[in-house]
Write an enzyme that holds these catalytic residues in place. Structure first.
Site, PDB file in Angstrom:
ATOM      1  N   HIS A  74      -3.731  -5.018   0.952  1.00 36.74           N
ATOM      2  CA  HIS A  74      -3.196  -5.376   2.264  1.00 36.74           C
ATOM      3  C   HIS A  74      -3.223  -6.895   2.469  1.00 36.74           C
ATOM      4  CE1 HIS A  74      -2.651  -1.432   4.244  1.00 36.74           C
ATOM      5  NE2 HIS A  74      -3.555  -1.045   3.363  1.00 36.74           N
ATOM      6  N   GLU A 134      -1.569  -8.638   4.485  1.00 34.49           N
ATOM      7  CA  GLU A 134      -1.466  -8.998   5.909  1.00 34.49           C
ATOM      8  C   GLU A 134      -2.825  -9.152   6.564  1.00 34.49           C
ATOM      9  OE1 GLU A 134      -2.017  -4.593   6.092  1.00 34.49           O
ATOM     10  OE2 GLU A 134      -0.983  -6.000   4.758  1.00 34.49           O
ATOM     11  N   CYS A 165       0.827  -1.210   0.000  1.00 35.76           N
ATOM     12  CA  CYS A 165       0.000   0.000   0.000  1.00 35.76           C
ATOM     13  C   CYS A 165       0.867   1.268   0.000  1.00 35.76           C
ATOM     14  CB  CYS A 165      -0.989  -0.029   1.152  1.00 35.76           C
ATOM     15  SG  CYS A 165      -2.360   1.130   0.918  1.00 35.76           S
TER      16      CYS A 165
END
Length: 256
Positions: A222, A224, A122
């Site tokens: 994202h 994660e 990002c």
């Protein structure tokens, strides 16, 4: 990755640096400035087989200090300072965090110099693009033809379908298509020199790019936030492990 049973069981896991940012934190009876990073980043790297060192945005690390790392994740966060790509701030662009911008641009430059694998996420992807001379769209909702890339509800993510570019490492890692969790109102405009697009959304927004040597993979989403899919983190940790082994023993070959 196929394990190598001949490797020593006590070989250290590759060391992955994760930049943090400063903010106000409340814990116990305290309300103080603190260095922050969502724990999902740490969990993702740990589950992928790496170990983590958190990097607060203080005095930039030297090239020799960065070279002690095996890999780096450039993490998400606030908007990049428009002066990094010679632009005037849009009214919706956040107040720049010059200290973090300086720390992370230096970190990335040294990583490239030392051939350290990088996963940029990002904001991290946007930092990389500016270092390579690229520019950003500062507010996607102002532009015709782009769909939502952030949720209207605070602390939630928009779901975006990404199509990867055949022949890229990104495509080889995550497949031809993937649904991802996005939260960005800015995006890549002009791609920086020496970078190749490796994935885009249906509206044409660049969602992934990489260097020709694939030592840097960048995604606008994202990963994660989806801990049941660690493929991008595993790719980074494996590449970092290869570098660590070759640093110790230059005769060791990297994975094909």
């Amino acid at each position: 990755m196929v394990s190598n049973d001949s490797e020593p069981a006590d070989r250290p896991r590759p060391l992955i640096g994760l930049p943090t940012y400063y903010g106000r934190g409340q814990y116990g009876v305290w309300d103080r400035d603190a260095a922050f990073l969502p724990s999902v980043y740490v969990t993702a790297i740990t589950r992928a087989g790496g170990r983590v060192v958190l990097l607060p945005p203080e005095q930039p690390w030297s090239a020799a200090e960065v070279a002690a790392l095996d890999g780096i994740v450039l993490t998400g966060g606030d908007d990049v300072d428009p002066t990094l790509y010679e632009a005037t701030a849009h009214p919706r662009t956040q107040v720049p965090n010059a200290r973090r911008d300086s720390f992370e641009t230096t970190l990335y430059r040294h990583a490239r110099q030392s051939d350290i694998p990088v996963l940029a996420i990002c904001r991290g992807a946007q930092i990389v693009n500016t270092v390579h001379g690229g520019t950003l769209h500062q507010h996607l909702p102002d532009l015709t033809g782009f769909g939502p890339h952030e949720a209207e509800v605070k602390d939630e993510f928009a779901v975006v379908d990404v199509v990867t570019v055949p022949g890229t490492t990104t495509s080889a890692t995550i497949g031809e298509t993937v649904s991802v969790r996005c939260h960005h109102h800015q995006a890549i405009d002009r791609l920086g020199e020496g970078l190749n697009v490796s994935g885009h959304a249906g509206d044409g927004c660049i969602e992934a790019f990489e260097t020709p040597d694939a030592r840097m993979l960048a995604v606008q989403w994202h990963p994660e936030e989806t801990l049941d899919d660690l493929r991008l983190f595993t790719e980074l940790v494996n590449a970092a492990g290869d570098r660590a082994r070759m640093t110790i023993d230059p005769t060791v070959e990297a994975r094909p």
